[in-house]
Design an enzyme around this catalytic site. Structure first.
Site, PDB file in Angstrom:
ATOM      1  N   CYS B  51       0.832  -1.199   0.000  1.00 52.65           N
ATOM      2  CA  CYS B  51       0.000   0.000   0.000  1.00 52.65           C
ATOM      3  C   CYS B  51       0.865   1.246   0.000  1.00 52.65           C
ATOM      4  O   CYS B  51       2.094   1.169   0.005  1.00 52.65           O
ATOM      5  CB  CYS B  51      -0.906   0.020   1.224  1.00 52.65           C
ATOM      6  SG  CYS B  51       0.033   0.238   2.752  1.00 52.65           S
ATOM      7  N   CYS B  54       3.342   1.647   2.846  1.00 51.22           N
ATOM      8  CA  CYS B  54       4.584   0.891   2.694  1.00 51.22           C
ATOM      9  C   CYS B  54       5.600   1.724   1.932  1.00 51.22           C
ATOM     10  O   CYS B  54       6.785   1.761   2.262  1.00 51.22           O
ATOM     11  CB  CYS B  54       4.338  -0.409   1.935  1.00 51.22           C
ATOM     12  SG  CYS B  54       3.000  -1.396   2.558  1.00 51.22           S
ATOM     13  N   ASP B 456       6.597 -35.077  -4.903  1.00 49.82           N
ATOM     14  CA  ASP B 456       7.872 -35.274  -4.235  1.00 49.82           C
ATOM     15  C   ASP B 456       7.581 -35.078  -2.748  1.00 49.82           C
ATOM     16  O   ASP B 456       6.549 -34.546  -2.377  1.00 49.82           O
ATOM     17  CB  ASP B 456       8.851 -34.229  -4.767  1.00 49.82           C
ATOM     18  CG  ASP B 456      10.124 -34.201  -3.972  1.00 49.82           C
ATOM     19  OD1 ASP B 456      10.676 -35.287  -3.736  1.00 49.82           O
ATOM     20  OD2 ASP B 456      10.564 -33.109  -3.592  1.00 49.82           O
ATOM     21  N   ASP B 641      10.180 -29.986  -5.988  1.00 55.68           N
ATOM     22  CA  ASP B 641      10.920 -28.751  -5.760  1.00 55.68           C
ATOM     23  C   ASP B 641      12.412 -28.848  -6.037  1.00 55.68           C
ATOM     24  O   ASP B 641      13.048 -27.872  -6.354  1.00 55.68           O
ATOM     25  CB  ASP B 641      10.719 -28.272  -4.326  1.00 55.68           C
ATOM     26  CG  ASP B 641      11.518 -29.108  -3.350  1.00 55.68           C
ATOM     27  OD1 ASP B 641      11.581 -30.333  -3.541  1.00 55.68           O
ATOM     28  OD2 ASP B 641      12.090 -28.539  -2.416  1.00 55.68           O
ATOM     29  N   ASP B 645      14.231 -33.232  -8.784  1.00 54.56           N
ATOM     30  CA  ASP B 645      12.904 -33.302  -9.391  1.00 54.56           C
ATOM     31  C   ASP B 645      12.837 -32.591 -10.726  1.00 54.56           C
ATOM     32  O   ASP B 645      11.913 -32.804 -11.503  1.00 54.56           O
ATOM     33  CB  ASP B 645      11.856 -32.654  -8.476  1.00 54.56           C
ATOM     34  CG  ASP B 645      11.715 -33.397  -7.184  1.00 54.56           C
ATOM     35  OD1 ASP B 645      11.686 -34.636  -7.239  1.00 54.56           O
ATOM     36  OD2 ASP B 645      11.644 -32.758  -6.129  1.00 54.56           O
TER      37      ASP B 645
END
Lengths: 57, 766
Positions: B51, B54, B456, B641, B645
């Site tokens: 926003c 921030c 996985d 991940d 893999d």
């Protein structure tokens, strides 16, 4: 008919101006952060405004 | 040890203190870009920016630091661009300040950003779109005047002006279609762009001839609106893909781009990856990832291989241990000898396996292209039939050409060009809200078709960080165990420390870490030893039969001569993992678990989740299993991940990876889950299926439109006005239908909970 010779170039010129303005704003990065631009207008802090003038890459 | 042993010991203390901090500092240093004036530019990704407040907080607080020249927050991309002056020395302060403000950030590699900018076509398309929009609006105005009765000299004049606008505009905006059509034709294929390019060019040519010969009808407006509508589809498609690509690139790289090389004179120099040669001595600090395959020369350290092999338990590396590129050093600095260069490392092998596996996926033909294969020949055939029919029936060549060209114009797949991209953009927007990044539309099409999911374990169903399940440490011993645990960076010790967070520790002397075993210390006064670590090692000092201690699992704790206490650890399940089997079942999908980890943890998890499982699967085994499933007719979704893999992610019909995945994994996956919650997976599948239904409906609408319009064109009664109305109406109908995907209640927002896996900095999506 002779009127058209003026009016058409004027109409096209205005359109081209708008097109040019869009292409310029695109090139100068004004569409890089649309969400940010929307909230930045609400800041009244001068310090922030001054810094905001400088455009990052 | 080597000549720089003292230095090594010094680094050790610092590194053990906070390996994460060191790693982040190093990463940031390499991510910055030197500016001509000697300053540095950093781009940081902070996903929690949301926003205006921030922006103010970050810009004001960072600007207060000395040595900062400019700070600019980009709210859309959730990035902070910082320019520092030449005398700014501690870039890590930037990250720490942002941490303190509550915006954990990761550096974005500017080299990656540049590569990304080079490949950006959406900006070109947007310019083409603007030009086409301008031209079509103006030509349409002139055309409306002609339709409403301008005649004779005025009409010819208007046609000429239209030609002057249309020719350069189409030449500029239509390039993308012409180029793609030429490419397809020179390869001897037909794609959707062939009829498009043909229709645009023929419409222009015919209109030009008409206007120069004083004819009544010109199709300049049709040619331009066609270009305009089709460019909208192209632009949306490209913009969506680029957004996803940039979000994925913005994630910090996990595999180092270089290594600290110990030179012949004993000095340490950082060298980029391509300069590393086999035989070089490298220093791997705690918290660093190994850049090439290597063998340990000196030092001992715990190594996390979870991204590489899927094993959840850290491994002890000592003299002679071989390590693969991509492993993470958890505890102490070690010196290693490179045994490969960047091109032959385990990582490069994986990359090659992935490319090989991807070949199979290349055979998938996108639904729009499948349509084009039928559509393009059909359109050309119709146009030819019209031409021949007119010649045979009337013998009027001019009328025959006119009718044939109007068939081409009217069938030009405006609505077809929008049918797919609009649905995909809407779907991508919905998925993004739910924390799923979609790489491109073809992934969505493939996802709608899957029948089987392969998971996985480590890092996918579990977060990879262990958690204390049960403990028998007596309450009065907790401070001692906590002090031991807090001094180690081993995941098991961290789990114990986290379990007792809030309790205070006790004073322990002679605290030291025995690599591969655990922590040892003595209690002041009595000089009694205490240990926390591997049960058999702890059993050596405890009042217990060593053999029974060795059968214990997890972590043990004992004071010398006292009974042994035992802590069982379980892996932390990701939220949504428990329900995943059921959720997939509802979508009539089957699932299974393929892991590189040992049997015990794999089967324990599998039983808990009710998944069939296979343990100790090497990457090639995983690919083999996926191929076998595919041969049995299954369409496979792979969720994983790790580096191990990555090849199977590429081999699956479609793949997903959590944001914590290694970058190879993220790049291989079609979808990246930005949040911890796995319930996003079934939701993504549902969106994909809905999207597929809408795409089919859109094609139906487009075909229905053609069924009405084509007979009119063949009969030669399509005027430019009818063409303009018919084409716009069908396009609008298709877009409106696609937007229905957005109207459905989007799945619950989980924005409040960004995934922050233990070893990884938070990720970035903007």
């Amino acid at each position: 008919m002779s009127l058209l010779l003026f009016l058409i170039p004027i109409a096209l010129g205005l359109g081209a101006l708008g097109l040019g303005a869009f292409l310029w704003s695109l090139k100068s990065g004004q569409y890089d952060d649309l969400d940010g631009a929307a909230v930045r207008i609400l800041f009244d802090d001068e310090e922030s405004l001054k810094r905001s003038d400088r455009r990052p890459r | 040890m080597s000549c720089c042993g003292g230095d090594l010991a010094g680094a050790c203390v610092e590194a053990v203190g906070d390996p994460d901090r060191l790693r982040r500092a190093e990463e940031l240093r390499h991510a910055g870009r030197e500016l001509p004036d000697g300053g540095t530019e950093f781009v940081l990704s902070a996903p929690s920016i949301h926003c205006g407040q921030c922006i103010v907080a970050i810009e004001d607080q960072l600007a207060k630091l000395s040595g900062i020249e400019n700070v600019r927050v980009n709210l859309t991309l959730k990035r902070v661009t910082i320019t520092t002056s030449p005398d700014f020395e501690e870039p890590i302060v930037l990250l720490e300040t942002l941490d303190r403000l509550g915006y954990p950030a990761t550096p974005v590699d500017l080299g990656d950003l540049d590569d990304l900018a080079k490949g950006q076509r959406s900006r070109e398309l947007l310019k083409a779109l603007a030009v086409a929009g301008f031209a079509s609006a103006n030509v349409m105005l002139l055309s409306v005047s002609v339709w409403s009765g301008a005649d004779a000299a005025t009409r010819d004049f208007f046609h000429l002006v239209s030609a002057l606008i249309a020719l350069p505009a189409v030449g500029y905006s239509g390039r993308v279609f012409f180029r793609s059509a030429l490419k397809a034709l020179s390869a001897g294929r037909l794609n959707m762009d062939v009829p498009i390019a043909l229709a645009i060019l023929l419409a222009l040519a015919m209109s030009l001839y008409e206007s120069l010969s004083g004819g009544e009808t010109a199709y300049f407006d049709a040619a331009l609106t066609l270009t305009f509508f089709l460019l909208i589809g192209r632009f949306l498609d490209e913009a969506m893909r680029e957004r996803a690509r940039s979000a994925v690139t913005a994630l910090a790289r996990l595999v180092s781009k270089g290594a600290n090389v110990v030179e012949a004179d004993g000095r340490i120099r950082y060298r980029p990856l391509d300069e590393i040669q086999p035989g070089m001595r490298l220093r791997l600090a705690a918290g660093d990832r190994l850049a090439v395959d290597a063998r340990v020369l000196s030092g001992e350290a715990m190594i996390d291989r979870s991204l590489v092999t899927g094993e959840s338990a850290p491994m002890l590396a000592a003299l002679g241990t071989r390590l693969e590129a991509g492993v993470l050093n958890l505890s102490a600095p070690i010196e290693v000898e490179a045994t490969s260069d960047a091109g032959t490392s385990f990582l490069a092998e994986t990359q090659r396996m992935m490319e090989a596996a991807e070949v199979g996926r290349g055979r998938y033909v996108r639904i729009a292209d499948r349509m084009a294969r039928i559509y393009a020949p059909a359109v050309h055939l119709l146009s030819l039939v019209t031409f021949l029919g007119w010649v045979v029936i009337t013998g009027d060549w001019y009328a025959a050409v006119y009718a044939a060209i109007s068939v081409l114009i009217i069938t030009c797949p405006c609505a077809l060009g929008l049918a797919v991209p609009v649905v995909h953009v809407v779907a991508a927007g919905r998925l993004f809200e739910g924390g799923v990044m979609m790489k491109d539309g073809s992934g969505l099409e493939r996802l709608a078709k899957i029948s089987h999911a392969v998971f996985d374990k480590t890092g996918t169903l579990t977060t990879g960080t262990p958690r204390v399940d049960a403990t028998t440490i007596s309450d009065k011993d907790v401070p001692l165990a906590l002090s031991l645990a807090a001094a180690s960076t081993h995941p098991a010790a961290r789990a114990v420390a986290a379990h007792y967070a809030g309790r205070s520790g006790a004073a322990i002397e002679a605290l030291r870490e025995e690599p591969g075993c655990g922590m040892e210390g003595t209690i002041g006064g009595m000089g009694r030893r205490l240990r926390l670590g591997r049960p058999d090692w702890v059993g050596e000092i405890a009042d217990v039969d060593p053999r029974s201690a060795a059968t214990l699992e997890g972590v043990a704790f004992a004071i010398e001569g006292h009974p042994i206490a035992h802590v069982t650890l379980t892996e932390t399940l990701r939220p949504g993992a428990e329900a995943i089997v059921q959720a997939l079942g509802k979508l009539s999908l089957s699932a299974e678990l393929l892991s590189g980890d040992a049997e015990r943890p794999v089967y324990r998890l599998a039983t808990r989740l009710g998944l069939p499982a296979k343990a100790r699967r090497a990457p090639s085994d995983k690919i083999g299993r996926i191929r076998a499933l595919q041969e049995a007719g299954e369409r496979v979704l792979m969720v994983g991940d790790g580096l191990n893999d990555a090849p199977s992610l590429a081999a699956g019909d479609v793949s997903m990876a959590p944001a914590s995945a290694c970058d190879v994994g993220r790049l291989a996956a079609d979808f990246v889950l930005t949040q911890n919650d796995l319930s996003a997976i079934p939701e993504t599948i549902e969106v994909a299926r809905k999207a597929e239904r809408l795409v089919t409906q859109n094609f139906g609408l487009a075909i229905a439109y053609n069924c009405v319009a084509v007979p009119l064109a063949m009969a030669g009664i399509v005027t430019p006005l009818i063409a303009a109305i018919a084409m716009s109406a069908s396009s609008i109908l298709v877009v409106a239908n696609s937007l229905r995907l957005a109207r459905r209640p989007s799945f619950r927002s989980k924005k409040q909970e960004p995934a922050t896996p233990a070893f990884l900095a938070p990720e970035v999506f903007g």
